[in-house]
Design a protein around this motif. Structure first.
Motif, PDB file in Angstrom:
ATOM      1  N   ALA A 178      27.045  35.272  26.773  1.00 53.81           N
ATOM      2  CA  ALA A 178      27.596  33.938  27.014  1.00 53.81           C
ATOM      3  C   ALA A 178      27.732  33.651  28.502  1.00 53.81           C
ATOM      4  O   ALA A 178      27.634  32.502  28.936  1.00 53.81           O
ATOM      5  N   SER A 179      27.949  34.694  29.298  1.00 55.83           N
ATOM      6  CA  SER A 179      28.164  34.510  30.733  1.00 55.83           C
ATOM      7  C   SER A 179      26.849  34.266  31.464  1.00 55.83           C
ATOM      8  O   SER A 179      25.877  35.006  31.296  1.00 55.83           O
ATOM      9  N   ILE A 180      26.833  33.231  32.296  1.00 59.16           N
ATOM     10  CA  ILE A 180      25.643  32.914  33.089  1.00 59.16           C
ATOM     11  C   ILE A 180      25.373  34.022  34.100  1.00 59.16           C
ATOM     12  O   ILE A 180      24.244  34.482  34.268  1.00 59.16           O
ATOM     13  N   LEU A 181      26.417  34.462  34.796  1.00 54.05           N
ATOM     14  CA  LEU A 181      26.252  35.484  35.831  1.00 54.05           C
ATOM     15  C   LEU A 181      25.833  36.823  35.236  1.00 54.05           C
ATOM     16  O   LEU A 181      25.071  37.566  35.849  1.00 54.05           O
ATOM     17  N   ALA A 182      26.335  37.136  34.041  1.00 48.23           N
ATOM     18  CA  ALA A 182      25.945  38.388  33.389  1.00 48.23           C
ATOM     19  C   ALA A 182      24.469  38.361  33.021  1.00 48.23           C
ATOM     20  O   ALA A 182      23.767  39.366  33.158  1.00 48.23           O
ATOM     21  N   LEU A 205      34.134  33.484  33.352  1.00 45.95           N
ATOM     22  CA  LEU A 205      34.459  34.744  34.038  1.00 45.95           C
ATOM     23  C   LEU A 205      35.394  35.620  33.200  1.00 45.95           C
ATOM     24  O   LEU A 205      36.448  36.063  33.660  1.00 45.95           O
ATOM     25  N   CYS A 206      34.975  35.863  31.958  1.00 45.10           N
ATOM     26  CA  CYS A 206      35.810  36.664  31.054  1.00 45.10           C
ATOM     27  C   CYS A 206      35.400  38.133  31.010  1.00 45.10           C
ATOM     28  O   CYS A 206      36.182  38.977  30.583  1.00 45.10           O
ATOM     29  N   GLY A 207      34.179  38.437  31.412  1.00 35.13           N
ATOM     30  CA  GLY A 207      33.675  39.799  31.293  1.00 35.13           C
ATOM     31  C   GLY A 207      33.770  40.589  32.580  1.00 35.13           C
ATOM     32  O   GLY A 207      34.269  40.112  33.610  1.00 35.13           O
ATOM     33  N   VAL A 208      33.265  41.823  32.527  1.00 39.40           N
ATOM     34  CA  VAL A 208      33.336  42.728  33.673  1.00 39.40           C
ATOM     35  C   VAL A 208      32.327  42.338  34.747  1.00 39.40           C
ATOM     36  O   VAL A 208      32.674  42.186  35.923  1.00 39.40           O
ATOM     37  N   THR A 209      31.064  42.144  34.351  1.00 36.18           N
ATOM     38  CA  THR A 209      29.987  41.917  35.316  1.00 36.18           C
ATOM     39  C   THR A 209      30.237  40.693  36.181  1.00 36.18           C
ATOM     40  O   THR A 209      30.122  40.743  37.416  1.00 36.18           O
ATOM     41  N   GLU A 210      30.583  39.581  35.554  1.00 34.64           N
ATOM     42  CA  GLU A 210      30.750  38.336  36.302  1.00 34.64           C
ATOM     43  C   GLU A 210      31.932  38.393  37.265  1.00 34.64           C
ATOM     44  O   GLU A 210      31.893  37.810  38.356  1.00 34.64           O
ATOM     45  N   ASN A 211      33.007  39.118  36.899  1.00 37.06           N
ATOM     46  CA  ASN A 211      34.150  39.252  37.808  1.00 37.06           C
ATOM     47  C   ASN A 211      33.818  40.149  38.999  1.00 37.06           C
ATOM     48  O   ASN A 211      34.286  39.906  40.113  1.00 37.06           O
ATOM     49  N   LEU A 220      41.005  43.756  32.745  1.00 39.27           N
ATOM     50  CA  LEU A 220      41.192  44.947  31.923  1.00 39.27           C
ATOM     51  C   LEU A 220      42.200  45.858  32.612  1.00 39.27           C
ATOM     52  O   LEU A 220      42.256  45.899  33.849  1.00 39.27           O
ATOM     53  N   GLY A 221      42.968  46.588  31.842  1.00 42.81           N
ATOM     54  CA  GLY A 221      43.908  47.542  32.426  1.00 42.81           C
ATOM     55  C   GLY A 221      44.896  46.860  33.348  1.00 42.81           C
ATOM     56  O   GLY A 221      45.504  45.837  33.012  1.00 42.81           O
ATOM     57  N   THR A 222      45.037  47.407  34.572  1.00 38.77           N
ATOM     58  CA  THR A 222      45.982  46.818  35.532  1.00 38.77           C
ATOM     59  C   THR A 222      45.538  45.442  35.989  1.00 38.77           C
ATOM     60  O   THR A 222      46.359  44.634  36.448  1.00 38.77           O
ATOM     61  N   GLY A 223      44.230  45.141  35.873  1.00 36.22           N
ATOM     62  CA  GLY A 223      43.750  43.819  36.260  1.00 36.22           C
ATOM     63  C   GLY A 223      44.137  42.741  35.271  1.00 36.22           C
ATOM     64  O   GLY A 223      43.948  41.553  35.536  1.00 36.22           O
ATOM     65  N   ASP A 224      44.673  43.129  34.119  1.00 33.27           N
ATOM     66  CA  ASP A 224      45.043  42.162  33.092  1.00 33.27           C
ATOM     67  C   ASP A 224      46.542  41.850  33.106  1.00 33.27           C
ATOM     68  O   ASP A 224      47.034  41.120  32.269  1.00 33.27           O
ATOM     69  N   VAL A 225      47.273  42.444  34.060  1.00 36.21           N
ATOM     70  CA  VAL A 225      48.726  42.251  34.125  1.00 36.21           C
ATOM     71  C   VAL A 225      49.045  41.132  35.109  1.00 36.21           C
ATOM     72  O   VAL A 225      48.620  41.167  36.264  1.00 36.21           O
TER      73      VAL A 225
END
Length: 233
Positions: A178-182, A205-211, A220-225
């Motif tokens: 779904a991500s354009i950047l991915a 910008l919901c996934g790992v690659t695009e971020n 994810l993890g500490t990045g989701d707090v």
């Protein structure tokens, strides 16, 4: 090939016919069906005339004659026999799994192809999944690489989860993100960005690659707090 008289003469080995369980009528019938021309015989010699009395037609007929398969499976030009333990195993050059299973003496429970698409067509999607895992692991072991099979199982599950065998590429899994950047990060970056711009697509910008691409924390993890509580001292 007799270029002066514009004919092709084929000498048939009688002993070879017996070994391959063929007869002269079998050969003439097969050749007539493939070449669409009459075949004449003189003893164990086949006389073949081209449709048109020209040198070009004779040369083309000679080429077509060499491609005719009299017996066996046309898609398999060569077979190698190897002894593995007390048994003999046949390895083929080329693949035609469905036709091979129809051959008398072939054990369908122990006959496989290294073509996942063909395994899917004949045995189903689970067999295709196992084929992908086995082929990748076999290739990695040959190169001396030790990769945990769970990574390969995850990739094969993604490739077959829809009931079809999909490639990992812009025409398969990566192209469906779904991500354009991915999508752009995998292959043909400029084309993906131009197409997305023409359609007015928005990347959430919901996934790992695009971020990672835009340089912000991954969700994810500490990045989701987003809320930090400072305990009272």
């Amino acid at each position: 090939t007799d270029r002066a008289n514009l004919i092709i003469s084929v000498e048939i080995d009688e002993h070879a016919l017996y070994e391959r369980k063929l007869t002269l009528p079998d050969i003439t019938e097969k050749l007539e069906a493939k070449l669409k021309i009459p075949i004449y015989t003189e003893g164990y010699t086949l006389i073949i005339h081209p449709k048109e009395p020209s040198l070009g037609s004779l040369v083309q007929l000679s080429r077509n004659l060499k491609k005719v398969v009299l017996k066996g499976i046309e898609e398999i030009p060569r077979v190698v026999i190897q002894k593995e333990g007390p048994e003999y195993v046949l390895y083929t050059e080329g693949t035609a799994l469905k036709k091979v299973l129809d051959v008398e003496g072939v054990d369908p429970t122990r006959t496989i192809s290294n073509h996942p698409g063909e395994m899917h067509e004949v045995f189903g999607v689970e067999a295709a999944r196992n084929s992908i895992i086995n082929e990748i692991m076999s290739t990695l072991r040959e190169q001396g690489l030790n990769v945990n099979i769970k990574h390969i199982m995850l990739a094969s599950d993604m490739m077959t989860c829809d009931g079809e065998v999909k490639q990992i590429g812009r025409h398969g899994l990566s192209g469906e993100k779904a991500s354009i950047l991915a999508r752009a990060a995998f292959e043909v970056t400029v084309s993906h960005l131009i197409d997305a711009g023409m359609r007015g697509e928005v990347d959430e910008l919901c996934g790992v690659t695009e971020n990672v691409i835009v340089g912000q924390p991954i969700h994810l993890g500490t990045g989701d707090v987003h809320l930090v509580v400072k305990p009272q001292v």
